[in-house]
Motif scaffolding. Structure first.
Motif, mmCIF file in Angstrom:
data_model
loop_
_atom_site.group_PDB
_atom_site.id
_atom_site.type_symbol
_atom_site.label_atom_id
_atom_site.label_comp_id
_atom_site.label_asym_id
_atom_site.label_seq_id
_atom_site.Cartn_x
_atom_site.Cartn_y
_atom_site.Cartn_z
ATOM 1 N N ILE A 217 -45.172 8.686 -0.924
ATOM 2 C CA ILE A 217 -43.988 7.925 -0.504
ATOM 3 C C ILE A 217 -44.423 6.679 0.264
ATOM 4 C CG2 ILE A 217 -41.918 7.948 0.964
ATOM 5 C CD1 ILE A 217 -41.721 10.987 0.402
ATOM 6 N N ILE A 218 -45.341 6.871 1.216
ATOM 7 C CA ILE A 218 -45.773 5.738 2.044
ATOM 8 C C ILE A 218 -46.518 4.706 1.196
ATOM 9 C CG2 ILE A 218 -47.255 5.063 3.984
ATOM 10 C CD1 ILE A 218 -46.541 7.691 5.330
ATOM 11 N N GLU A 219 -47.410 5.214 0.351
ATOM 12 C CA GLU A 219 -48.169 4.338 -0.541
ATOM 13 C C GLU A 219 -47.233 3.420 -1.339
ATOM 14 O OE1 GLU A 219 -50.711 5.977 -3.929
ATOM 15 O OE2 GLU A 219 -51.560 6.871 -2.094
ATOM 16 N N THR A 220 -46.215 4.046 -1.950
ATOM 17 C CA THR A 220 -45.285 3.267 -2.772
ATOM 18 C C THR A 220 -44.512 2.264 -1.930
ATOM 19 O OG1 THR A 220 -45.012 5.278 -4.058
ATOM 20 C CG2 THR A 220 -43.503 3.478 -4.540
ATOM 21 N N ALA A 221 -44.059 2.711 -0.761
ATOM 22 C CA ALA A 221 -43.269 1.828 0.098
ATOM 23 C C ALA A 221 -44.087 0.595 0.478
ATOM 24 C CB ALA A 221 -42.813 2.583 1.343
ATOM 25 N N VAL A 222 -45.382 0.809 0.766
ATOM 26 C CA VAL A 222 -46.247 -0.309 1.146
ATOM 27 C C VAL A 222 -46.472 -1.230 -0.051
ATOM 28 C CG1 VAL A 222 -48.587 -0.932 1.874
ATOM 29 C CG2 VAL A 222 -47.373 0.938 3.012
ATOM 30 N N GLN A 223 -46.850 -0.618 -1.183
ATOM 31 C CA GLN A 223 -47.105 -1.405 -2.393
ATOM 32 C C GLN A 223 -45.910 -2.249 -2.800
ATOM 33 O OE1 GLN A 223 -48.175 1.229 -5.556
ATOM 34 N NE2 GLN A 223 -50.261 1.447 -4.770
ATOM 35 N N GLU A 224 -44.737 -1.635 -2.737
ATOM 36 C CA GLU A 224 -43.535 -2.298 -3.218
ATOM 37 C C GLU A 224 -42.904 -3.178 -2.147
ATOM 38 O OE1 GLU A 224 -42.197 -2.216 -6.213
ATOM 39 O OE2 GLU A 224 -43.552 -0.758 -7.130
ATOM 40 N N ASN A 225 -43.491 -3.123 -0.960
ATOM 41 C CA ASN A 225 -42.941 -3.866 0.157
ATOM 42 C C ASN A 225 -41.452 -3.529 0.357
ATOM 43 O OD1 ASN A 225 -43.108 -5.550 2.285
ATOM 44 N ND2 ASN A 225 -42.867 -7.446 1.106
ATOM 45 N N ALA A 226 -41.169 -2.247 0.404
ATOM 46 C CA ALA A 226 -39.791 -1.775 0.519
ATOM 47 C C ALA A 226 -39.248 -2.013 1.931
ATOM 48 C CB ALA A 226 -39.726 -0.292 0.184
ATOM 49 N N ASN A 227 -37.920 -2.033 2.036
ATOM 50 C CA ASN A 227 -37.288 -2.140 3.345
ATOM 51 C C ASN A 227 -36.878 -0.777 3.879
ATOM 52 O OD1 ASN A 227 -35.965 -4.301 1.279
ATOM 53 N ND2 ASN A 227 -36.722 -5.276 3.149
ATOM 54 N N LEU A 228 -36.545 0.098 2.941
ATOM 55 C CA LEU A 228 -35.952 1.374 3.328
ATOM 56 C C LEU A 228 -36.669 2.529 2.636
ATOM 57 C CD1 LEU A 228 -32.126 0.816 2.887
ATOM 58 C CD2 LEU A 228 -33.164 1.874 4.858
ATOM 59 N N ILE A 229 -36.784 3.652 3.347
ATOM 60 C CA ILE A 229 -37.295 4.869 2.708
ATOM 61 C C ILE A 229 -36.242 5.962 2.885
ATOM 62 C CG2 ILE A 229 -39.092 6.645 2.703
ATOM 63 C CD1 ILE A 229 -40.992 4.608 3.940
ATOM 64 N N GLY A 230 -35.799 6.522 1.784
ATOM 65 C CA GLY A 230 -34.827 7.608 1.859
ATOM 66 C C GLY A 230 -35.467 8.900 1.375
ATOM 67 N N THR A 231 -35.327 9.978 2.145
ATOM 68 C CA THR A 231 -35.866 11.258 1.691
ATOM 69 C C THR A 231 -34.788 12.322 1.713
ATOM 70 O OG1 THR A 231 -36.633 11.706 3.932
ATOM 71 C CG2 THR A 231 -38.275 10.912 2.355
ATOM 72 N N SER A 232 -34.883 13.210 0.749
ATOM 73 C CA SER A 232 -33.950 14.310 0.632
ATOM 74 C C SER A 232 -34.732 15.622 0.716
ATOM 75 C CB SER A 232 -33.231 14.194 -0.717
ATOM 76 O OG SER A 232 -32.502 15.361 -0.977
ATOM 77 N N ALA A 233 -34.203 16.573 1.464
ATOM 78 C CA ALA A 233 -34.809 17.907 1.560
ATOM 79 C C ALA A 233 -33.682 18.923 1.523
ATOM 80 C CB ALA A 233 -35.600 18.053 2.852
ATOM 81 N N LEU A 234 -33.809 19.919 0.648
ATOM 82 C CA LEU A 234 -32.727 20.893 0.504
ATOM 83 C C LEU A 234 -33.075 22.261 1.054
ATOM 84 C CD1 LEU A 234 -29.856 20.612 -0.841
ATOM 85 C CD2 LEU A 234 -31.379 18.688 -1.139
ATOM 86 N N LEU A 235 -34.308 22.408 1.517
ATOM 87 C CA LEU A 235 -34.720 23.710 2.037
ATOM 88 C C LEU A 235 -35.117 23.558 3.497
ATOM 89 C CD1 LEU A 235 -37.047 24.791 -0.900
ATOM 90 C CD2 LEU A 235 -34.767 25.654 -0.426
ATOM 91 N N THR A 236 -34.869 24.603 4.267
ATOM 92 C CA THR A 236 -35.239 24.515 5.684
ATOM 93 C C THR A 236 -36.750 24.384 5.828
ATOM 94 O OG1 THR A 236 -35.158 26.909 5.714
ATOM 95 C CG2 THR A 236 -33.230 25.751 6.512
ATOM 96 N N THR A 237 -37.494 24.933 4.867
ATOM 97 C CA THR A 237 -38.959 24.840 4.971
ATOM 98 C C THR A 237 -39.472 23.447 4.622
ATOM 99 O OG1 THR A 237 -38.934 25.850 2.794
ATOM 100 C CG2 THR A 237 -39.671 27.215 4.606
ATOM 101 N N THR A 238 -38.774 22.752 3.726
ATOM 102 C CA THR A 238 -39.280 21.438 3.315
ATOM 103 C C THR A 238 -38.738 20.313 4.197
ATOM 104 O OG1 THR A 238 -37.534 21.267 1.649
ATOM 105 C CG2 THR A 238 -39.660 22.119 0.927
ATOM 106 N N LEU A 239 -37.747 20.660 5.016
ATOM 107 C CA LEU A 239 -37.183 19.693 5.964
ATOM 108 C C LEU A 239 -38.283 19.085 6.837
ATOM 109 C CD1 LEU A 239 -34.286 18.765 6.692
ATOM 110 C CD2 LEU A 239 -34.243 20.541 8.429
#
Lengths: 214, 266
Positions: free
Chosen positions: A134-156
């Motif tokens: 995720i970080i790699e892509t955000a840096v490469q693409e020079n993104a402004n925003l990072i959105g993450t989704s987690a549906l399990l308490t363990t992956t939160l």
């Protein structure tokens, strides 16, 4: 038809989920030489935000929200060729992923399709995506925003890991972060230091826009 | 028919609060009410307590068992929490919720099923994610069936969960589940089927109507287990009535008992 009338029509087609008429309105706007970006922003996108509002108030339901995004998609397709080459500025770039260890992506798909309607470029990394990717892509693409989704308490916990890793690499100020998913809450976002929490798709859209305006 | 009472779950706000305060009386009351309402198993899920889930699980299991002598369904994404619950479960045969075809999850959970001789909820999903069609679900079910039975798990202890998704998001979500249940019943007649219901109506108004109808539709296809709120009298009434209509209720005794218990007073 005047610009005002076209804009009114555009909003109306979204509120009525009327795909054929929406495309017609878009084509007419082009035929009359109106600025497609203006019609998109003031017309169709405004309609989508209105649908989002109604959804928040429980007057419009999930299938309708998705249908509105669908209608929007055919509108943007119609405009695409006309917009290309013009100096259209995307409002921002967002990297989106369901975190590592988590294969849930229904909600993420809905959020992304709505965010795209607002002129935000989205890079969807899919599901089960590692923090480093995720970080790699955000840096490469020079993104402004990072959105993450987690549906399990363990992956939160991956959402916390993202914040920690960004800080560790001195990248935290480069991006705004937004979290979502069933076990995520505003309290969770505050606790891990995420910039925003999206309760549902409509709120995720609203908050991405306001994060980009900051 | 196997009913798992779903109410003791910390993703529900009221439960989360009493669990954080360690309010044993409230938990005992909810356990007792579900058991008396006809739940065969009491589900225990404290997955939101990510920082001390194992300890919370132990407290919940002991608290519930001090109120009812019911078998428990240990429900967590965290295998350590499941094992903590299994180690303390003392009434009847415990149930684990859940195993999947995901390699890591499968390898973590199978030893627990074997060690504690537990019933197992087997979710029809794998490393490729959540399936959309009945066919995709059946591919996962086949692999799960083979790996579980190879691991010595008796067929009758397996409860396939077809994975119910919202019809608000995918119009075919309901029919694909119905088809899956039909196919599982046909191909694996000794294996059970179980599912939660509320997912099907997510994002739509009047959810109770959809949930109740879906119980009837899935039962018709052969579903014989549910994870839901047994205190929903109308829902329980629908299950009993549906059993009678499907010829699973000799002399309609279950239906009549439901009638006498006031399940149809609305």
């Amino acid at each position: 038809m005047s610009r005002e009338a076209i804009i009114q029509e555009a909003i109306d087609t979204i509120l009525k989920y009327d795909q054929p008429r929406a495309v017609q309105v878009a084509e007419q706007a082009l035929a009359e030489g109106l600025d497609p970006v203006d019609i998109l922003t003031e017309g169709f996108s405004a309609g989508i935000r209105k649908v989002g509002d109604l959804f928040g108030r429980g007057e419009v339901f999930l299938p309708e929200l998705m249908l509105s995004a669908d209608v929007m998609k055919s509108v943007t397709n119609t405009f695409e060729s006309a917009i290309q080459g013009k100096s259209t500025q995307k409002k921002g770039k967002m990297v989106f992923a369901t975190v590592e260890g988590d294969v849930h992506d229904i909600g993420k798909g809905i959020v992304i399709s709505l965010i795209k309607t607002q002129g935000i470029e989205v890079i969807d990394l899919g599901r089960d995506v590692s923090v480093s990717k995720i970080i790699e892509t955000a840096v490469q693409e020079n993104a402004n925003l990072i959105g993450t989704s987690a549906l399990l308490t363990t992956t939160l916990m991956e959402q916390k890991k993202l914040e920690d890793e960004l800080k560790k690499h001195g990248l935290r100020d480069k991006f705004k972060t937004m979290v979502g998913g069933a076990p995520a809450t505003q309290r969770w976002a505050d606790r891990i230091g995420a910039d925003a929490y999206g309760e549902d798709a409509a709120e995720a859209v609203e908050k991405s826009l306001s994060l980009l305006n900051k | 028919m196997l009913i798992v009472g779903e109410l003791i779950n910390t993703s529900r706000k009221a439960i989360n609060e009493v669990v954080e305060k360690r309010d044993a009386e409230y938990i005992k009351k909810i356990a007792m009410e579900q058991y008396e309402a006809g739940a065969d198993y009491i589900d225990v899920n404290c997955g939101t307590q990510v920082f001390d889930e194992v300890e919370t699980m132990e407290w919940l299991v002991e608290t519930v068992q001090s109120a009812v002598q019911a078998p428990l369904c240990l429900d967590s994404p965290n295998p350590k929490a499941i094992e903590a619950g299994l180690a303390l479960a003392k009434f009847g045969q415990p149930m684990i919720n859940s195993i999947t075809g995901e390699t890591e999850r499968f390898n973590q959970i199978l030893p627990l099923i074997q060690k504690y001789k537990a019933k197992i909820v087997a979710l029809c999903m794998d490393d490729n994610g959540m399936p959309d069609t009945a066919e995709e679900r059946m591919n996962v079910a086949k692999v799960l069936y083979e790996k579980l039975t190879d691991g010595g798990v008796p067929e009758g202890d397996i409860y396939f969960d077809p994975l119910v998704k919202p019809i608000s998001v995918a119009g075919n979500a309901g029919i694909e589940v119905l088809e899956t249940v039909r196919l599982i019943s046909q191909r694996y007649p000794n294996v059970h089927k179980i599912c939660g219901l509320s997912n099907v109506s997510y994002g739509l108004p009047n959810r109770k109507v959809l949930n109740r109808l879906f119980v009837v539709q899935t039962m018709t296809m052969g579903m014989d287990g549910y994870i839901f709120n047994p205190l929903d009298k109308t829902m329980m009434g629908f299950v009993r009535a549906s059993r009678a209509l499907l010829g699973q209720d000799p002399f309609c005794m279950g239906y009549l008992t439901a009638h006498r218990n006031g399940l149809y007073d609305e």
